[in-house]
Design an enzyme around this catalytic site. Structure first.
Site, PDB file in Angstrom:
ATOM      1  CG  ASP A 132     -25.057  15.366  17.174  1.00  0.00           C
ATOM      2  OD1 ASP A 132     -25.089  14.215  16.690  1.00  0.00           O
ATOM      3  OD2 ASP A 132     -26.081  16.007  17.471  1.00  0.00           O
ATOM      4  N   GLY A 157     -19.592   4.791  17.535  1.00  0.00           N
ATOM      5  CA  GLY A 157     -20.597   5.766  17.969  1.00  0.00           C
ATOM      6  C   GLY A 157     -21.999   5.435  17.477  1.00  0.00           C
ATOM      7  CG  HIS A 215     -29.230  -7.021  18.017  1.00  0.00           C
ATOM      8  ND1 HIS A 215     -30.112  -7.934  18.569  1.00  0.00           N
ATOM      9  CD2 HIS A 215     -28.314  -6.754  18.971  1.00  0.00           C
ATOM     10  CE1 HIS A 215     -29.747  -8.198  19.817  1.00  0.00           C
ATOM     11  NE2 HIS A 215     -28.653  -7.489  20.094  1.00  0.00           N
ATOM     12  CE1 TYR A 273     -27.245  -0.842  17.810  1.00  0.00           C
ATOM     13  CE2 TYR A 273     -27.934  -3.107  18.202  1.00  0.00           C
ATOM     14  CZ  TYR A 273     -26.947  -2.143  18.161  1.00  0.00           C
ATOM     15  OH  TYR A 273     -25.657  -2.488  18.466  1.00  0.00           O
TER      16      TYR A 273
HETATM   17  C1  15L Z   1     -25.751  -5.172  20.817  1.00  0.00           C
HETATM   18  O1  15L Z   1     -25.590  -4.882  19.635  1.00  0.00           O
HETATM   19  C2  15L Z   1     -25.888  -4.141  21.853  1.00  0.00           C
HETATM   20  O2  15L Z   1     -25.104  -3.003  21.585  1.00  0.00           O
HETATM   21  C3  15L Z   1     -25.601  -4.650  23.247  1.00  0.00           C
HETATM   22  O3  15L Z   1     -26.127  -3.727  24.172  1.00  0.00           O
HETATM   23  C4  15L Z   1     -26.186  -6.056  23.482  1.00  0.00           C
HETATM   24  O4  15L Z   1     -27.575  -6.004  23.429  1.00  0.00           O
HETATM   25  C5  15L Z   1     -25.674  -6.982  22.413  1.00  0.00           C
HETATM   26  O5  15L Z   1     -25.943  -6.489  21.134  1.00  0.00           O
HETATM   27  C6  15L Z   1     -26.277  -8.380  22.539  1.00  0.00           C
HETATM   28  O6  15L Z   1     -26.937  -8.828  21.605  1.00  0.00           O
HETATM   29  O7  15L Z   1     -26.066  -9.034  23.568  1.00  0.00           O
END
Ligand code: 15L
Length: 280
Positions: free
Chosen positions: A55, A76, A116, A139
């Site tokens: 973990d 991770g 993101h 996130y």
């Molecule tokens: C990400 O950061 C995610 O991990 C992935 O699942 C997608 O959502 C990707 O971005 C995206 O923006 O397409």
């Protein structure tokens, strides 16, 4: 230039989709891999690799796993938008443990950041890697924090890092947004290879995206210094995917796509920019 790292590479998140792909492709290069994940590793182990379930929130376990490693490829943690309480443990506390391990081992960090972290820029914009963060959820905020942690560890402790702002790394693009944001698995694997092997990287940022004609969003990153250029492209999917849009104006307006819409509670469209200019 050598094409095998002098020391083993620790790969976190090894049991996830990108981790499995990297274990396979970096293992095939003959690299010595130390794999870890909170979930069991579902594939046959690459030659010479070890796998240990751990973990990220267990700091002692992470320090032990990193012993003797020269690079940590940190894939991770929580990899999708989730409530704050679910993100904070793996992506904030866990990341701290990984950075502490890098500091102790004088290891380089390759951090799976994400688009993101800048998701609320509009798709009509073009941003350089040094443009300020504009995360589109908890996130994305954790990824911005991770990049800032990299800066702090570089200035304070000399820990090198490459922060890869991954677009959409999937086997194939599946919608119109991904005609811009898609990154092929081989392009990602080659980028990680360069991040590990390039003699000096400082604390740098690379956009993780293939050579897509629609990729006008992201520019000015460390790719030349890393000796990397994408070789794949979403362009052959254009006819098939150009019409695959959601109909959600928030999702389609911003680079972060669907993550921007999750929990979105403005009843009017957002103003442009941080200072509240109106939308003409
Ligand atoms: C990400 O950061 C995610 O991990 C992935 O699942 C997608 O959502 C990707 O971005 C995206 O923006 O397409």
């Amino acid at each position: 230039m050598t094409d095998t790292p002098a020391k083993p590479v620790l790969l976190t998140g090894a049991s996830g989709a990108l981790g499995r792909m990297l274990a396979r492709s970096l293992g095939a290069l003959g690299w010595k891999l130390v794999l870890t994940d909170i979930a069991p590793f579902p594939d046959p182990l690459p030659d010479g690799a070890t796998f240990t379930r751990a973990d990220l929130q267990d700091g002692v376990a992470i320090l032990r796993l990193a012993e003797g490693c020269g690079t940590i490829v940190h894939m991770g943690g929580v990899s999708v938008e989730r409530p704050f309480e679910e993100v904070i443990g793996p992506n904030i506390r866990g990341l701290y443990h990984v950075y502490e391990a890098a500091r102790r081992e004088k290891a380089r960090m390759i951090f799976a950041s994400s688009n993101h972290s800048i998701g609320f820029y509009e798709r009509t914009e073009s941003i350089g890697a040094d443009t300020q963060f504009l995360p589109d959820g908890y996130y994305g905020l954790s990824k911005a924090y991770g990049e800032l942690m990299g800066r702090m560890y570089w200035f304070k402790h000399g820990v090198e890092s490459v922060n890869i702002r991954i677009g959409s790394a999937t086997p194939e693009p599946v919608n119109a947004r991904m005609l811009a944001s898609w990154m092929s698995y081989p392009d990602l694997a080659r980028l990680i290879e360069r991040c590990v092997l390039t003699p000096k990287v400082g604390c740098s940022v690379a956009w993780g995206v293939s050579a897509n004609a629609r990729m006008t969003w992201w520019r000015d990153d460390a790719r030349d210094a890393l000796g990397w250029a994408p070789q794949d492209s979403a362009d052959p999917f254009t006819a098939q995917l150009a019409g695959v849009v959601s109909g959600d104006p928030v999702e389609e307006r911003y680079m972060g796509g669907a993550y921007c819409s999750i929990g979105y509670s403005r009843d009017q469209p957002a103003p442009r920019g941080l200072f509240g200019e109106t939308d003409d």
